[in-house]
Design a protein around this motif. Structure first.
Motif, PDB file in Angstrom:
ATOM      1  N   GLN A 112      20.279 -21.916   2.660  1.00  0.00           N
ATOM      2  CA  GLN A 112      21.423 -22.797   2.485  1.00  0.00           C
ATOM      3  C   GLN A 112      21.950 -23.224   3.644  1.00  0.00           C
ATOM      4  OE1 GLN A 112      23.954 -25.327   1.553  1.00  0.00           O
ATOM      5  NE2 GLN A 112      25.336 -23.501   2.143  1.00  0.00           N
ATOM      6  N   GLU A 126      19.376 -30.134  -3.472  1.00  0.00           N
ATOM      7  CA  GLU A 126      20.591 -30.081  -2.410  1.00  0.00           C
ATOM      8  C   GLU A 126      20.000 -29.179  -1.280  1.00  0.00           C
ATOM      9  OE1 GLU A 126      22.143 -30.494  -6.465  1.00  0.00           O
ATOM     10  OE2 GLU A 126      20.880 -28.920  -5.589  1.00  0.00           O
ATOM     11  N   ASP A 134      29.251 -26.875   1.815  1.00  0.00           N
ATOM     12  CA  ASP A 134      28.909 -26.103   0.517  1.00  0.00           C
ATOM     13  C   ASP A 134      29.132 -24.609   0.355  1.00  0.00           C
ATOM     14  OD1 ASP A 134      27.841 -28.603  -0.383  1.00  0.00           O
ATOM     15  OD2 ASP A 134      25.802 -28.160  -0.089  1.00  0.00           O
ATOM     16  N   SER A 135      28.975 -23.954   1.541  1.00  0.00           N
ATOM     17  CA  SER A 135      29.180 -22.786   1.654  1.00  0.00           C
ATOM     18  C   SER A 135      30.707 -22.371   1.354  1.00  0.00           C
ATOM     19  CB  SER A 135      28.968 -22.023   3.003  1.00  0.00           C
ATOM     20  OG  SER A 135      29.813 -22.173   4.109  1.00  0.00           O
ATOM     21  N   ASP A 191      24.189 -15.409  -1.889  1.00  0.00           N
ATOM     22  CA  ASP A 191      22.847 -15.206  -2.598  1.00  0.00           C
ATOM     23  C   ASP A 191      21.762 -15.821  -2.041  1.00  0.00           C
ATOM     24  OD1 ASP A 191      21.857 -13.935  -5.019  1.00  0.00           O
ATOM     25  OD2 ASP A 191      21.776 -15.845  -5.998  1.00  0.00           O
ATOM     26  N   ARG A 227      32.717 -24.325  -0.401  1.00  0.00           N
ATOM     27  CA  ARG A 227      33.074 -24.517  -1.900  1.00  0.00           C
ATOM     28  C   ARG A 227      32.505 -23.594  -2.578  1.00  0.00           C
ATOM     29  NH1 ARG A 227      32.766 -30.371   0.480  1.00  0.00           N
ATOM     30  NH2 ARG A 227      30.448 -30.142   0.104  1.00  0.00           N
ATOM     31  N   ASP A 228      31.314 -23.033  -2.320  1.00  0.00           N
ATOM     32  CA  ASP A 228      30.490 -22.234  -3.235  1.00  0.00           C
ATOM     33  C   ASP A 228      30.187 -20.954  -2.600  1.00  0.00           C
ATOM     34  OD1 ASP A 228      29.055 -21.131  -5.052  1.00  0.00           O
ATOM     35  OD2 ASP A 228      27.739 -22.402  -5.781  1.00  0.00           O
ATOM     36  N   TYR A 267      29.664 -17.734  -2.995  1.00  0.00           N
ATOM     37  CA  TYR A 267      28.831 -16.743  -3.905  1.00  0.00           C
ATOM     38  C   TYR A 267      27.348 -17.307  -3.722  1.00  0.00           C
ATOM     39  CZ  TYR A 267      33.158 -14.882  -5.472  1.00  0.00           C
ATOM     40  OH  TYR A 267      34.577 -14.407  -5.579  1.00  0.00           O
ATOM     41  N   ASN A 268      27.211 -18.544  -3.850  1.00  0.00           N
ATOM     42  CA  ASN A 268      25.932 -19.004  -3.884  1.00  0.00           C
ATOM     43  C   ASN A 268      25.354 -19.093  -2.538  1.00  0.00           C
ATOM     44  OD1 ASN A 268      23.540 -20.277  -5.184  1.00  0.00           O
ATOM     45  ND2 ASN A 268      24.076 -22.259  -3.954  1.00  0.00           N
ATOM     46  N   ASP A 269      26.180 -19.240  -1.463  1.00  0.00           N
ATOM     47  CA  ASP A 269      25.639 -19.249  -0.199  1.00  0.00           C
ATOM     48  C   ASP A 269      25.230 -17.707   0.331  1.00  0.00           C
ATOM     49  OD1 ASP A 269      25.830 -21.106   2.562  1.00  0.00           O
ATOM     50  OD2 ASP A 269      26.048 -18.874   2.990  1.00  0.00           O
ATOM     51  N   ASN A 328      28.948 -19.992   5.676  1.00  0.00           N
ATOM     52  CA  ASN A 328      27.648 -20.051   6.094  1.00  0.00           C
ATOM     53  C   ASN A 328      27.286 -19.176   7.293  1.00  0.00           C
ATOM     54  OD1 ASN A 328      25.518 -21.993   7.566  1.00  0.00           O
ATOM     55  ND2 ASN A 328      24.701 -21.535   5.540  1.00  0.00           N
TER      56      ASN A 328
END
Length: 334
Positions: free
Chosen positions: A93, A49, A98-99, A108, A101-102, A104-106, A159
Motif C-alpha cells: 500500500q 486502489e 490512505d495510511s 496489514d 485515514r486507515d 490498520y489496513n496499511d 505508511n
C-alpha cells in the motif's frame, strides 16, 4: 550499467516471482524479464486502489503467468514461493494519505503481509533471492542532504513506519535465517504504466494526466521543495542487479538521480514538454502540511560502488517518453 547480455546470463530460464506484478514497477520489471527469457509468475490482488492494472501486462501473454491472489493469504504464498529462484517483493500500500485515514489496513499490507511472504520463503524455499521495494519516505524530513543510507529514520506518516518495518523484516530474515534478501529505497519513480488517475502512488502521475488534459497543475506551498526522480527503466535495472549479486544480501541501497529539481520548475518543465496545461501555486491543504518532508534528494554512491548502478535516463527524456505513452494509452489509465 550491466548490458542486456550480462543480465540474460543470470535470468534466462530462471523462475521469477513478482508480487504486485500487475502494478507500475512490477509490470515494467515483468516486461524486462520476459526480454531476458525468464519464467515469470505474477502475483497481484488487482484491488483497484493499489495500482494493479491488467493493461500493464499487455504483450506478456504466453510469457508470464498471472495468479490473482493477495499476499496476505499465507496459503497462497506458501504455494507460490516454491521452486522460485528470485522473488521481487513489490506488493504494498503506497498512499501516504490512505495510511493516515486507515492505519490498520496499511499495517496489514505493509507489515503482516511481508511476514507472510518471508515465512513462506523460510519454510518452503530458503534459497530464494529476494529484493524488497522500500521507499525514501522512511527517512522523513531530512537532517542533511544528500541523504545516504546512514541517515536516521524518522517517518512522517503511518505508511513510512510500516514500510520501515517491512524493510527490516527482510533484513532480519536475511541475518537470522539466511534468506538472501536486500532492500532498495526508491525515490519518486515515474514512467509508463504508472497510476495517473489520482495521486495514490505519486503526485507526478496526476500531474501528467492534468497536463495531457490541458488542465491546471497545482503546486502546493511555495513550490521550492527539491526532489529527485528515477525513470522506471533505471529502477528495473537496479532491481535486477540487486537480485543477481550475492553480495547484495543483507544490504540496503538508495536509488537516486544526478538531477535535482524543485516542484515549481518540474511543473513548468512538464507543461513545456507537453505544450499543454498550466501551473498554479497554492497553499498546502491542511491534511498535507504536517506530512510534507521539505527537500529530499539521495546519495546513491553505495549502490553505484557495490552493484555498478547509475541512472541513465535524463529527466526531460523520461518525461517526454511518459507523456507520449499516456497520450497513446489514456483510455486504459484515466
Amino acid at each position: 550499467m550491466s548490458s542486456l547480455p550480462d543480465l540474460r546470463a543470470s535470468f534466462a530460464g530462471s523462475r521469477v516471482l513478482i508480487t504486485g506484478g500487475a502494478g507500475f514497477i512490477g509490470a515494467n520489471l515483468a516486461h524486462r524479464l520476459a526480454e531476458l527469457e525468464a519464467e515469470i509468475t505474477i502475483v497481484d490482488s488487482l484491488i483497484p486502489e493499489y495500482g494493479g492494472n491488467l493493461r500493464n501486462l499487455d504483450g506478456l501473454e504466453g510469457r508470464a503467468r498471472l495468479n490473482i491472489a493477495d499476499v496476505r493469504d499465507e496459503h497462497s504464498m506458501n504455494y507460490l514461493v516454491q521452486g522460485q529462484d528470485y522473488l521481487f517483493n513489490l506488493a504494498g500500500q503506497t498512499s501516504h494519505m490512505d495510511s493516515m485515514r486507515d492505519p490498520y489496513n496499511d499495517l496489514d499490507i505493509n507489515c503482516r503481509a511481508q511476514l507472510s511472504i518471508l515465512e513462506a520463503c523460510r519454510k518452503h524455499n530458503p534459497t530464494i533471492r529476494l529484493v524488497y521495494a522500500s521507499t525514501r519516505q522512511i527517512y522523513g524530513k531530512p537532517d542533511y542532504l544528500p541523504v545516504d543510507e546512514r541517515h536516521l529514520l524518522h517517518p512522517t506518516d503511518v505508511n513510512g513506519i510500516n514500510k520501515m518495518a517491512g524493510e527490516w523484516y527482510h533484513i532480519l530474515y536475511n541475518n537470522v535465517y539466511g534468506i538472501q534478501a536486500c532492500a532498495l529505497r526508491l525515490t519518486n519513480t515515474y514512467g509508463p504504466r504508472m497510476r495517473v488517475k489520482d495521486a495514490r502512488q505519486t503526485f507526478l502521475g496526476i500531474w501528467i494526466k492534468q497536463v495531457i488534459e490541458d488542465e491546471t497543475v497545482q503546486v502546493w506551498g511555495d513550490g521550492l521543495q527539491i526532489r529527485d526522480f528515477t525513470y522506471v527503466d533505471d529502477c528495473v535495472a537496479a532491481l535486477l542487479l540487486a537480485a543477481r549479486e550475492p553480495g547484495a544480501a543483507g544490504q540496503i541501497f538508495n536509488l537516486g538521480s544526478d538531477e535535482t529539481i524543485n516542484l515549481r520548475e518540474l511543473a513548468m518543465l512538464l507543461t513545456s514538454i507537453a505544450g499543454t496545461g498550466r501551473v498554479e501555486i497554492i497553499p498546502f491543504p491542511a491534511d498535507r502540511k504536517p506530512i510534507d518532508i521539505g527537500d529530499y534528494y539521495a546519495d546513491y554512491r553505495l549502490i553505484q560502488g557495490r552493484l555498478g548502478w547509475v541512472p541513465s535516463i535524463r529527466l526531460r527524456e523520461g518525461l517526454a517518453h511518459t507523456l507520449a505513452f499516456y497520450r497513446e494509452n489514456r483510455a486504459h489509465y484515466w
